[in-house]
Design a protein around this motif. Structure first.
Motif: not given
Length: 157
Positions: A49-54, A84-91, A100-106
């Motif tokens: 679940x974390x993998x698919x969500x992230x 602008x999109x680079x900044x926003x999406x990276x943030x 937790x479900x999106x906790x895998x930033x990589x």
């Protein structure tokens, strides 16, 4: 990693490259999904679940960026929207890790760069998903092969 484990993974990856692209999936994107699996902090079915969500969130952010970039066109406005999109999406990909479900930033970055690399092709999404499942299959098959090899060593002693 032992030879039996390496062989099991090699055979599954070869099968992926024979079947995935023949089914219209993006071969390298499958390997990106597989890489996401092996770099994830959670392995096995419990980590899916974390993998698919992230990975999916990163891909979604890239699709949104591509859409807004295409609406802005080229030139100064397009360049400014891209920055602008680079900044926003990276943030957002980093800040979303508080969930937790999106906790895998990589994983989010793997989904994002894969979507950009595929030029926004929608086929990148099922390819990444299949690659995540390929990673799980490689992990389980590799463990089983290593276990069998170890049992043979013990029995031969």
């Amino acid at each position: 990693m032992g030879r039996a484990q390496s062989l099991a993974i090699a055979l599954l990856c070869t099968a992926w490259m024979a079947i995935g692209p023949a089914a219209g999936l993006v071969g390298w994107a499958g390997f990106a999904g597989c890489t996401a699996y092996f770099t994830s902090p959670r392995k096995g079915a419990d980590g899916l679940p974390m993998l698919f969500a992230s990975v999916g969130s990163g891909s979604l952010f890239a699709f949104i960026s591509l859409l807004l970039g295409s609406l802005a066109g080229s030139g100064v406005l397009g360049y400014a929207v891209g920055l602008g999109m680079t900044c926003v999406t990276t943030y957002l990909m980093c800040a979303d890790a508080r969930f937790d479900i999106l906790g895998f930033i990589s994983g989010a970055f793997i989904g994002s760069f894969s979507t950009f690399a595929a030029g926004g092709s929608p086929m990148v999404v099922p390819s990444l998903a299949a690659g995540i499942l390929l990673g799980l299959a490689c992990d389980k098959a590799g463990q089983a092969a290593a276990h069998r090899a170890e049992n043979r060593k013990v029995q031969s002693r």
